[in-house]
Design a protein around this motif. Structure first.
Motif, short mmCIF file in Angstrom:
data_model
loop_
_atom_site.label_atom_id
_atom_site.label_comp_id
_atom_site.label_asym_id
_atom_site.label_seq_id
_atom_site.Cartn_x
_atom_site.Cartn_y
_atom_site.Cartn_z
N LEU A 186 0.66 -1.20 0.10
CA LEU A 186 0.02 0.13 0.08
C LEU A 186 0.91 1.26 -0.10
N ASN A 187 0.28 2.21 -0.78
CA ASN A 187 1.02 3.67 -0.93
C ASN A 187 0.80 4.27 0.42
N ALA A 188 1.60 4.55 1.24
CA ALA A 188 1.52 5.34 2.46
C ALA A 188 1.29 6.65 2.42
N ALA A 189 1.66 7.27 1.39
CA ALA A 189 1.48 8.82 1.07
C ALA A 189 0.22 8.99 0.69
N ASP A 190 -0.53 8.02 0.30
CA ASP A 190 -2.08 8.29 -0.46
C ASP A 190 -3.07 7.78 0.99
N PRO A 191 -3.72 8.98 1.73
CA PRO A 191 -4.44 8.41 2.85
C PRO A 191 -5.52 7.45 2.43
N ILE A 192 -6.12 7.51 1.23
CA ILE A 192 -7.32 6.70 1.12
C ILE A 192 -6.62 5.11 0.73
N VAL A 193 -5.60 5.08 0.25
CA VAL A 193 -4.74 3.67 0.25
C VAL A 193 -4.25 3.19 1.49
N ALA A 194 -3.65 4.32 2.22
CA ALA A 194 -3.25 3.56 3.60
C ALA A 194 -4.04 3.30 4.42
N ALA A 195 -5.34 3.77 4.41
CA ALA A 195 -6.47 3.35 5.33
C ALA A 195 -6.87 1.92 4.88
N MET A 196 -6.55 1.47 3.89
CA MET A 196 -6.95 0.12 3.49
C MET A 196 -6.28 -0.80 4.26
N ALA A 197 -5.40 -0.64 4.81
CA ALA A 197 -4.51 -1.59 5.93
C ALA A 197 -5.24 -2.14 6.96
N SER A 198 -6.27 -1.38 7.34
CA SER A 198 -7.08 -2.09 8.49
C SER A 198 -8.12 -3.22 8.12
N THR A 199 -8.26 -3.37 6.76
CA THR A 199 -9.29 -4.14 6.11
C THR A 199 -8.43 -5.46 5.61
N CYS A 200 -7.04 -5.54 5.65
CA CYS A 200 -6.36 -6.47 5.22
C CYS A 200 -6.20 -7.71 6.31
N PRO A 201 -6.73 -8.92 5.93
CA PRO A 201 -6.63 -10.22 6.51
C PRO A 201 -5.03 -10.59 6.85
N PHE A 210 4.88 1.57 1.18
CA PHE A 210 5.91 2.13 0.38
C PHE A 210 5.55 3.86 0.23
N ALA A 211 6.46 4.29 0.12
CA ALA A 211 6.71 5.92 0.10
C ALA A 211 7.70 6.32 -0.11
N ALA A 212 7.95 7.46 -1.06
CA ALA A 212 9.51 7.94 -1.09
C ALA A 212 9.99 8.74 0.26
N ASP A 213 9.26 9.37 0.94
CA ASP A 213 9.45 9.95 2.05
C ASP A 213 9.74 8.78 3.35
N ARG A 214 10.70 8.54 3.61
CA ARG A 214 10.78 7.54 4.45
C ARG A 214 10.57 7.91 6.13
N HIS A 215 10.40 9.36 6.05
CA HIS A 215 10.31 9.97 7.52
C HIS A 215 8.66 10.07 7.39
N HIS A 216 7.91 9.63 6.51
CA HIS A 216 6.49 9.92 6.55
C HIS A 216 5.96 9.14 8.02
N PRO A 217 4.98 9.89 8.89
CA PRO A 217 4.76 9.25 10.23
C PRO A 217 4.30 7.68 10.06
N LEU A 218 3.64 7.32 9.02
CA LEU A 218 3.13 5.96 8.95
C LEU A 218 4.10 4.96 8.58
N MET A 219 5.24 5.50 7.63
CA MET A 219 6.12 4.67 7.42
C MET A 219 7.07 4.58 8.51
N ALA A 220 7.47 5.63 9.29
CA ALA A 220 8.17 5.44 10.50
C ALA A 220 7.70 4.51 11.65
N THR A 221 6.34 4.97 11.75
CA THR A 221 5.71 3.82 12.65
C THR A 221 5.76 2.43 12.35
N HIS A 222 5.47 2.15 11.15
CA HIS A 222 5.54 0.81 10.55
C HIS A 222 6.95 0.11 10.77
N ARG A 223 7.93 0.92 10.28
CA ARG A 223 9.23 0.30 10.26
C ARG A 223 9.61 0.50 11.83
#
Length: 866
Positions: free
Chosen positions: A599-614, A620-633
């Motif tokens: 999922l594209n972490a930089a796209d809010p609509i796409v990132a929100a799909m994570a909660s529906t994944c079994p 993935f995102a170009a910005d490694r400091h994106h909050p979602l990327m940093a938390t996931h990492r």
């Protein structure tokens, strides 16, 4: 109430994972609430008392006729015995229009139920009659005709329990289990590994006896006969009583046993002769047993009793048979656990042996046998005796099956008891049957049912093997075709034979098998049927999901590149980008528990799909400091990002770097949207398990030309000018292309031009927004009308594109050209060395072929001049 556009959703879909029908239902203002229809609900319930609740679950709104239609269609199927539970009705943005979804187990039955539900609703409205019993009977009969029989159904149920996918290949009993190179097939209770030779041997009763005798399996004596006189001579030679049966037969057709008179033999010969050549053999006294062998094991055994009735001193034999046949377990053919008793001349002859006629009234408690053979297909019953079978008896049954060469075999044995070896009681094997019926083992008349379907699936697939090949599903607004092609390239580089579908066609192991837009479920199913597919990558477009659902039940990897505005909004009641996100996330909702969503972490609509994944998630995102990327990492989970001049994959403390200069697709890291495509594809291949050495070499060998990625930022040189061909067709794509063009080297005095048309099935604003964006980046714009206007009036799309250029900050020249190739030729003719031209193509393959010819001719002229 009017019903229109009924769609069969044959795979996981926008609404649920169930197979379902989706109908558009339009109600008049008076039909928006049944409370406003005086007496409607009481009339409805009097016509169909079992309709149940009209207000499902927590729904508290008004009950429209669309809701009533939903409840009726589901309840009619349920009352007909169909295993359905799901339905839903949702209002659209059009007043009085609803989307009604009703689950089905058999599509034809679901369609009929929806039709009957409409008739019911109109009957309640018009105060007319509706025969609900006849409707349910009609549905039940159709369901019995459509659904798999009990034998095949038991095998399918066992496969589903193990997570093995299946596909019914015909309306009969031919079924595929698994996908691609790992698939297996059955025809009823016969495996694909069983040879036609073995099946032919089993049908030849005389040859079978000879082979079994050679294997040391006891069999009754007998021989083929030519006519009734020869049959009687054989009977006298062998010794009465005898059995007369077809030399080539099955399911007990034409078999008559315990014959002691010439009259009975003549009737039996005629019955057997209807099925071909005739065999006479010695009648073995005792009970009739069916032993089921799967592979090299005995898995079930039944004692079969011939069809019979018990006298009551009141009814005739014919009346007693009619009473027995009223048992709901008895039906015609093999769809029910028991079959109705036949009352034919064989039955009459058997009565005569007992000094009875069809009109005789047997004494109370007298047992009247209607046939000597005990096949279920002629009305017999079965008692499970699996636990009683002596090891020596089981060994003879297995030897018989293996001598003939059958993987699944029904061995018919006659003896007093299976508790003792056959040789100790003058018992023997009387028949060996290919594709045996399983009803007597699944649902015996008496005793314990046996899970024989599971034994057959275990013969096809080893423990832990689900028959699946890796499936990667890719969706998004932009980039999905390039990502699909790149993933397929990486999987192929790892040694897998890859099947791929996208908007350009279908490929299997590098060979194109279909052309055109193949991003729908039908093409995906075709790939999964191909025996040369070790892995599959599917581009999943919104249209296919809306029309039919997914072409697979679940995937190992789901990739969502982005969800942007301006792409098909306003069609099929998808009106907002949030609606589009709900549709795109269908593939994420159907990831395997052990799989990954990329999922594209930089796209809010796409990132929100994570909660529906079994399963798991790779962001993935170009910005490694994106909050979602940093938390996931920080949680030790997988991420892919850009760090300096490299793409980095991270999991916990582990890192793997791939320099951008080694990835031609990104043009040294200059093309931002291609970097995003690389990250998505890299993450997907990583999730499948491709090694990093293979990933790096695969990324280095993927060239973004018209062969590998047609219409996806294909860069060419034309007389010293740069020509870029791309299939971009929405505002987000225009922004990405402008950014990519800006990142390319520019020469002094460079003139930038763009050639563009527009798809007529977009909103007006989506069309004009494209040229608003391009007008700030290009000096010259050539507008052309494409091949299909998709419902627009002549010149309407070009007019909207021109509107978008009304306040262009850079464009100083605008031309309108009719015809895509004429527009391309016009743009090429104006180019000077150092100029740049972006051509937004419509007919991808044809336009690229035209450009290739132009480039080739230009080079030939340059070479000739040199």
């Amino acid at each position: 109430m009017r019903v229109s556009r009924i769609r069969a959703l044959r795979g996981p879909n926008l609404w649920s994972r169930h197979t379902a029908l989706e109908a558009i239902v339009t109600c008049t203002p008076a039909e928006l609430s049944i409370d406003a229809l005086a007496g409607f609900e009481p009339r409805l319930r009097s016509l169909f008392p079992a309709i149940g609740a009209l207000r499902p679950g927590a729904y508290t709104g008004a009950i429209s006729l669309a809701h009533v239609l939903e409840s009726a269609a589901l309840a009619l199927q349920a009352n007909a015995g169909c295993p359905v539970t799901y339905s839903q009705t949702s209002p659209t943005f059009e007043e009085g229009t609803y989307q009604t979804v009703v689950e089905y187990s058999e599509e034809a039955v679901g369609r009929l139920a929806l039709e009957l539900a409409q008739t019911l609703v109109h009957a309640a409205l018009n105060e007319s009659a509706f025969d609900v019993d006849a409707a349910i009977a009609q549905l039940r009969d159709l369901d019995e005709d459509e659904r798999l029989g009990p034998s095949t159904g038991a095998i399918v149920d066992a496969a589903v329990a193990r997570g093995i996918p299946y596909k019914r290949l015909t309306t009969g009993s031919l079924v595929q289990f698994g996908w691609g190179a790992r698939q297996r097939r059955i025809q009823a209770a016969e495996l694909d590994g069983t040879s036609a030779v073995s099946e032919s041997i089993a049908q030849d009763k005389d040859l079978t006896k000879k082979l079994l005798l050679a294997a040391g399996v006891p069999v009754p004596t007998g021989r083929p006969v030519t006519d009734a006189d020869d049959a009687w001579a054989a009977a006298l030679q062998i010794g009465l009583p005898v059995v007369v049966k077809p030399l080539d037969g099955n399911q007990g057709k034409g078999v008559t046993v315990n014959i002691v008179t010439r009259e009975h033999l003549d009737i039996a010969f005629r019955a057997a002769a209807e099925h071909g050549d005739v065999l006479v053999e010695k009648f073995l006294p005792g009970n009739d047993f069916r032993l089921l062998v799967v592979g090299n094991k005995l898995v079930a055994a039944s004692r079969r009793e011939p069809p019979q009735v018990l006298g009551d001193g009141l009814h005739t034999v014919r009346e007693l048979v009619d009473i027995v046949n009223q048992d709901p377990r008895r039906g015609e053919g093999h769809a029910t656990s028991l079959t109705k008793i036949r009352f034919d001349e064989i039955a009459v002859a058997r009565l005569a042996v007992q000094d009875l006629t069809p009109e005789s009234i047997p004494a109370r408690g007298r047992r009247v046998v209607l046939r000597n053979n005990a096949n279920l297909s002629t009305g017999g019953t079965a008692t499970d005796v699996t636990g009683d079978v002596h090891p020596e008896v089981a060994a003879r049954a297995v030897a018989a099956a293996q001598m003939v060469g059958l993987h699944i075999c029904g061995v018919d044995v006659v003896c007093e008891s299976v508790l003792r070896p056959l040789e100790a009681q003058s018992g023997g094997v009387v028949e060996v049957n290919a594709a045996p019926g399983l009803r007597m083992h699944l649902s015996p008349s008496y005793g314990k049912g046996r899970a024989v379907g599971g034994a057959m699936i275990n013969e096809l697939f080893a423990p832990g093997d689900d028959g699946r090949v890796p499936v990667v599903a890719v969706t998004g607004t932009n980039g999905k075709t390039t990502v699909t092609r790149l993933i397929a390239h990486l999987l192929t580089a790892s040694g897998l034979r890859c099947g791929m579908t996208n908007t350009d066609g279908v490929w299997v192991n590098g060979r194109q098998t279909d052309s055109g837009d193949c991003s729908g479920p039908k093409s995906a199913r075709n790939v999964l049927m191909h025996p040369d597919v070790d892995a599959a990558v599917f581009e999943v477009a919104r249209g296919g999901v809306l029309r039919e659902g997914l072409g697979f039940d679940r995937c190992q990897v789901a990739v969502v590149t982005n969800v942007g505005t301006g792409d098909h909004l306003g069609l099929n009641y998808i009106t907002t980008v949030e609606d589009l996100g709900v549709l795109k996330r269908v593939i994420v909702q159907n990831v395997a528990p052990t799989g990954y969503a990329v999922l594209n972490a930089a796209d809010p609509i796409v990132a929100a799909m994570a909660s529906t994944c079994p399963g798991n998630v790779i962001f993935f995102a170009a910005d490694r400091h994106h909050p979602l990327m940093a938390t996931h990492r920080a949680q030790g989970k997988r991420t892919v990002y850009v760090d300096g001049n490299a793409v980095v994959a991270a999991e916990g403390a582990w890192r793997e770097r791939v320099p951008l200069h080694s990835i031609p697709l990104t043009r040294g890291g200059a093309i931002a949207f291609q970097i995003e495509n690389v990250m998505a594809a890299l993450a997907a291949a990583w999730a499948v398990g491709v090694t990093w050495d293979t990933l790096k070499s695969g990324l280095a060998s993927f060239v973004n030309d018209a062969h590998n990625a047609p219409g996806r930022f294909n860069v060419m040189d034309y007389r010293g000018a740069t020509v870029i061909a791309d299939y971009g067709h929405n505002p987000d794509a225009m922004r990405a292309l402008v950014s990519a063009v800006d990142a390319m080297p520019a020469t002094p005095g460079q003139i930038r031009s763009v050639v563009i048309s527009g798809a007529g099935d977009r909103r007006d604003s989506d069309i004009t927004d494209q040229t608003v964006i391009l007008g700030s980046a290009f000096d010259e714009v050539i507008l052309y009308q494409d091949a299909a206007q998709r419902g627009r009036a002549d010149g309407e799309v070009v007019g909207l594109l021109r509107q978008g250029l009304a306040n262009a900050s850079r464009t100083r020249r605008i031309d309108e050209i009719r015809g895509e190739f004429v527009a391309i030729d016009t743009a090429l003719a104006r180019l000077r060395p150092g100029d740049l031209c972006l051509i937004l193509i419509d007919q991808v393959q044809e336009a690229l072929a035209h450009l290739a010819v132009c480039v080739k001719q230009s080079r030939e002229k340059q070479d000739a001049a040199a």
